[in-house]
Structures are given as structure tokens and as C-alpha cells.
Design a protein around this motif. Sequence first.
Motif, PDB file in Angstrom:
ATOM      1  N   ALA A   1       3.580  -6.950 -10.643  1.00 44.45           N
ATOM      2  CA  ALA A   1       2.241  -7.515 -10.502  1.00 44.45           C
ATOM      3  C   ALA A   1       1.922  -7.786  -9.020  1.00 44.45           C
ATOM      4  CB  ALA A   1       2.129  -8.816 -11.298  1.00 44.45           C
ATOM      5  N   ILE A   2       2.968  -7.928  -8.220  1.00 47.78           N
ATOM      6  CA  ILE A   2       2.757  -8.124  -6.782  1.00 47.78           C
ATOM      7  C   ILE A   2       2.075  -6.902  -6.181  1.00 47.78           C
ATOM      8  CG2 ILE A   2       3.953  -8.400  -4.557  1.00 47.78           C
ATOM      9  CD1 ILE A   2       6.027 -10.104  -6.023  1.00 47.78           C
ATOM     10  N   LEU A   3       2.352  -5.717  -6.732  1.00 50.69           N
ATOM     11  CA  LEU A   3       1.656  -4.512  -6.270  1.00 50.69           C
ATOM     12  C   LEU A   3       0.154  -4.623  -6.513  1.00 50.69           C
ATOM     13  CD1 LEU A   3       4.099  -1.700  -7.480  1.00 50.69           C
ATOM     14  CD2 LEU A   3       3.722  -2.462  -5.134  1.00 50.69           C
ATOM     15  N   ASP A   4      -0.205  -5.215  -7.639  1.00 52.43           N
ATOM     16  CA  ASP A   4      -1.631  -5.401  -7.941  1.00 52.43           C
ATOM     17  C   ASP A   4      -2.271  -6.357  -6.936  1.00 52.43           C
ATOM     18  OD1 ASP A   4      -1.370  -3.750 -10.147  1.00 52.43           O
ATOM     19  OD2 ASP A   4      -0.902  -5.429 -11.503  1.00 52.43           O
ATOM     20  N   ILE A   5      -1.529  -7.376  -6.554  1.00 51.10           N
ATOM     21  CA  ILE A   5      -2.025  -8.323  -5.557  1.00 51.10           C
ATOM     22  C   ILE A   5      -2.277  -7.602  -4.234  1.00 51.10           C
ATOM     23  CG2 ILE A   5      -1.446 -10.360  -4.172  1.00 51.10           C
ATOM     24  CD1 ILE A   5       0.135 -11.385  -6.613  1.00 51.10           C
TER      25      ILE A   5
ATOM     26  N   ASN B   1      -7.182   4.475   4.987  1.00 53.08           N
ATOM     27  CA  ASN B   1      -5.923   5.091   5.424  1.00 53.08           C
ATOM     28  C   ASN B   1      -4.947   5.044   4.256  1.00 53.08           C
ATOM     29  OD1 ASN B   1      -3.509   5.863   6.600  1.00 53.08           O
ATOM     30  ND2 ASN B   1      -3.895   4.780   8.510  1.00 53.08           N
ATOM     31  N   LYS B   2      -5.046   6.047   3.389  1.00 51.51           N
ATOM     32  CA  LYS B   2      -4.221   6.089   2.189  1.00 51.51           C
ATOM     33  C   LYS B   2      -2.739   6.197   2.525  1.00 51.51           C
ATOM     34  CE  LYS B   2      -7.255   5.813  -1.157  1.00 51.51           C
ATOM     35  NZ  LYS B   2      -7.225   4.664  -2.100  1.00 51.51           N
ATOM     36  N   ASP B   3      -2.411   6.905   3.597  1.00 50.35           N
ATOM     37  CA  ASP B   3      -1.003   7.038   3.980  1.00 50.35           C
ATOM     38  C   ASP B   3      -0.396   5.686   4.306  1.00 50.35           C
ATOM     39  OD1 ASP B   3      -1.088   9.756   3.649  1.00 50.35           O
ATOM     40  OD2 ASP B   3      -1.397  10.211   5.762  1.00 50.35           O
ATOM     41  N   ARG B   4      -1.161   4.846   5.016  1.00 53.80           N
ATOM     42  CA  ARG B   4      -0.672   3.517   5.366  1.00 53.80           C
ATOM     43  C   ARG B   4      -0.500   2.667   4.111  1.00 53.80           C
ATOM     44  NH1 ARG B   4       2.380   0.078   8.226  1.00 53.80           N
ATOM     45  NH2 ARG B   4       1.448  -2.011   8.298  1.00 53.80           N
ATOM     46  N   GLU B   5      -1.441   2.747   3.182  1.00 57.11           N
ATOM     47  CA  GLU B   5      -1.334   1.976   1.946  1.00 57.11           C
ATOM     48  C   GLU B   5      -0.108   2.421   1.144  1.00 57.11           C
ATOM     49  OE1 GLU B   5      -4.956   1.952  -0.315  1.00 57.11           O
ATOM     50  OE2 GLU B   5      -6.190   1.568   1.455  1.00 57.11           O
ATOM     51  N   SER B   6       0.122   3.724   1.078  1.00 57.80           N
ATOM     52  CA  SER B   6       1.291   4.244   0.356  1.00 57.80           C
ATOM     53  C   SER B   6       2.583   3.780   1.006  1.00 57.80           C
ATOM     54  CB  SER B   6       1.246   5.777   0.307  1.00 57.80           C
ATOM     55  OG  SER B   6       0.132   6.223  -0.430  1.00 57.80           O
ATOM     56  N   TYR B   7       2.594   3.772   2.330  1.00 56.24           N
ATOM     57  CA  TYR B   7       3.774   3.316   3.063  1.00 56.24           C
ATOM     58  C   TYR B   7       4.089   1.863   2.729  1.00 56.24           C
ATOM     59  CZ  TYR B   7       6.497   1.547   7.030  1.00 56.24           C
ATOM     60  OH  TYR B   7       7.434   0.925   7.799  1.00 56.24           O
ATOM     61  N   ILE B   8       3.056   1.009   2.710  1.00 54.11           N
ATOM     62  CA  ILE B   8       3.268  -0.408   2.413  1.00 54.11           C
ATOM     63  C   ILE B   8       3.788  -0.577   0.990  1.00 54.11           C
ATOM     64  CG2 ILE B   8       2.108  -2.627   2.077  1.00 54.11           C
ATOM     65  CD1 ILE B   8       0.209  -1.852   4.355  1.00 54.11           C
ATOM     66  N   LYS B   9       3.204   0.147   0.039  1.00 57.78           N
ATOM     67  CA  LYS B   9       3.656   0.026  -1.352  1.00 57.78           C
ATOM     68  C   LYS B   9       5.078   0.531  -1.519  1.00 57.78           C
ATOM     69  CE  LYS B   9      -0.229   1.905  -2.935  1.00 57.78           C
ATOM     70  NZ  LYS B   9      -1.273   2.420  -3.854  1.00 57.78           N
ATOM     71  N   ASP B  10       5.427   1.611  -0.829  1.00 58.93           N
ATOM     72  CA  ASP B  10       6.804   2.116  -0.885  1.00 58.93           C
ATOM     73  C   ASP B  10       7.783   1.086  -0.337  1.00 58.93           C
ATOM     74  OD1 ASP B  10       5.998   4.482  -2.006  1.00 58.93           O
ATOM     75  OD2 ASP B  10       6.021   5.618  -0.135  1.00 58.93           O
ATOM     76  N   ARG B  11       7.391   0.419   0.750  1.00 56.49           N
ATOM     77  CA  ARG B  11       8.243  -0.623   1.318  1.00 56.49           C
ATOM     78  C   ARG B  11       8.418  -1.775   0.323  1.00 56.49           C
ATOM     79  NH1 ARG B  11       8.685  -1.231   6.891  1.00 56.49           N
ATOM     80  NH2 ARG B  11      10.047  -2.989   6.317  1.00 56.49           N
ATOM     81  N   LEU B  12       7.347  -2.157  -0.344  1.00 53.86           N
ATOM     82  CA  LEU B  12       7.425  -3.234  -1.328  1.00 53.86           C
ATOM     83  C   LEU B  12       8.405  -2.903  -2.441  1.00 53.86           C
ATOM     84  CD1 LEU B  12       3.630  -4.121  -1.708  1.00 53.86           C
ATOM     85  CD2 LEU B  12       5.380  -5.572  -0.686  1.00 53.86           C
ATOM     86  N   ILE B  13       8.370  -1.662  -2.877  1.00 51.64           N
ATOM     87  CA  ILE B  13       9.209  -1.235  -4.001  1.00 51.64           C
ATOM     88  C   ILE B  13      10.660  -1.028  -3.573  1.00 51.64           C
ATOM     89  CG2 ILE B  13       9.621   0.638  -5.650  1.00 51.64           C
ATOM     90  CD1 ILE B  13       6.533   1.035  -5.675  1.00 51.64           C
TER      91      ILE B  13
END
Length: 259
Positions: free
Chosen positions: A65-69, A44-56
Motif C-alpha cells: 500500500a506504500i506504493l499507492d501512497i 518523467n516515467k523513468d524516474r517514477e519507475s526507478y523510485i518504485k523499484d527502489r521501494l520494492i
Amino acid sequence: MDLGQIRTSIDQVDRDLVELLNRRLDLVDKVGLYKYIEGLEIENKDRESYIKDRLINDYDLKDEAILDIFEEIFAVSKARQSKNFASYKELQEECKKKKENIILVGMPGSGKTTIGKKLAYFLNRDFIDIDELIYKENKSKPGEIIEKYGESHFRSLESDALKRVLKEQGKVIATGGGILTKDENLTYIKNPTNIVYYIDRNLEDLAIDGRPLSQGGPQVLIDLYNKRNIRYDTVCDLKIFNEDIYDTIYTIAKHYLTI
């Protein structure tokens, strides 16, 4: 703060991280079970993108580096779900070899129909809802029949429908909440050709709309439960408390395979 104190603090953070990661993996398993039963893909690429956007954008991200984790967390989660999918598939294939009916009993509004439909889909079996069968044959819902003709008339229709349904094997069958009020139905259900599951639920969570025998306030529902609970317990092979329908479905399938 000296080096020892710093390392002690890091150790505590590590303990907290392990606890949080364990919780996350438990939730990953729940999501994976949902996906499998509902026929969804793991990826589910959309869900992964959503989580990364929230992190940023929404969190205090001090190091990218937390994104890499999190990328590694995504990979571990998908690998875990893939392994679980294989286990679910094996469970399905083994259950296909069995012929006993799966019968769901329990209070009105406990989730028998919803669970039954999804369980039948999971096991690739026909699903039969006794109340729905009565509705199709009489053009009236059970509650309407009870209000118009009385409970005794409805129970006779229910017994007749049950006897006809149980002439077949390999079905998933959801029964009405009051089906065990007639002793003969208990005899029909408690049969070696059937495996019976009692779906229990908190009374305050029961759906009571359109169910006249469940109306009248909390005490009426408590009295009804106390009267029927003994019969549900008597007839069932396993009692399951329905907190999550997907966990309930998986529990039934695993138990069914052991009988």
C-alpha cells in the motif's frame, strides 16, 4: 504500551512525516524550476519507475500500500510543478515587457557567465559576455591579454567593449570581475537603462583557473575581494548569494519585474 502511548507514537510519526513531506515538496519545487529553465517536461516515467523499484528492492517495504501512497505523491508533485510552470510562464511574459539591460557583476568565477546564459534563455533575450566579446575581437582570452600586455591595456579594451554593448537595450550582460576598477565603467553601468545584480559567492567556491589576478593563494583572493566588494555593492540594485544557479536566476527575474 497502552492505546494512549500508541497514539502518541503515531502523532510523532505524523509530525516526522509532515516534516519530511515538506522537505520533499521543497525539493520538488527545485526540480521543477530546473526542468522549466532547461526546457524539460514535467512527466518523467523513468524516474517514477526507478523510485518504485527502489521501494520494492532496496527498502523494507512492509506493505505494498506504500506504493499507492507514492503514486499519490507523484501526482501531487506533478500537479505542483504544473502550477509552478504556469507561474514561471507568467513571469517570463511580464519580463518581456521591460527593456532595461540586466547586468551581472561579481568576482571572477562567481558564476556570472553560467547564470547569464541560462537567464537569457529563460527570458528569451540575447546574452553578451564582455570577456567573450574581447576574446572574439582580439583572438586572446582576458588572462592572456593581461599577461602579455598588462592589466591597463586589458581594462581599456574592456571599457570600449562595455560602452558599445550598452548602446543596446534588453540584453543580459555578464561582466568581468575587474570591470569596476575603472571609475568610468561604474558610471556606464549605474544608469537607469540597466538593472545590476551582484553575484556573490564563497571565496573557496570561486573558479580561478585561467584568471591570473585571482592566483597567488587565499590571501591574494581575500585582498582582491575586499578591494572590489565595495564597488560591487555600490553599483548593484540587488546582491544575490549564489548557492544555486537556478534559484539565483529565478530571484533575478522576480526582482527585475519589480524595478
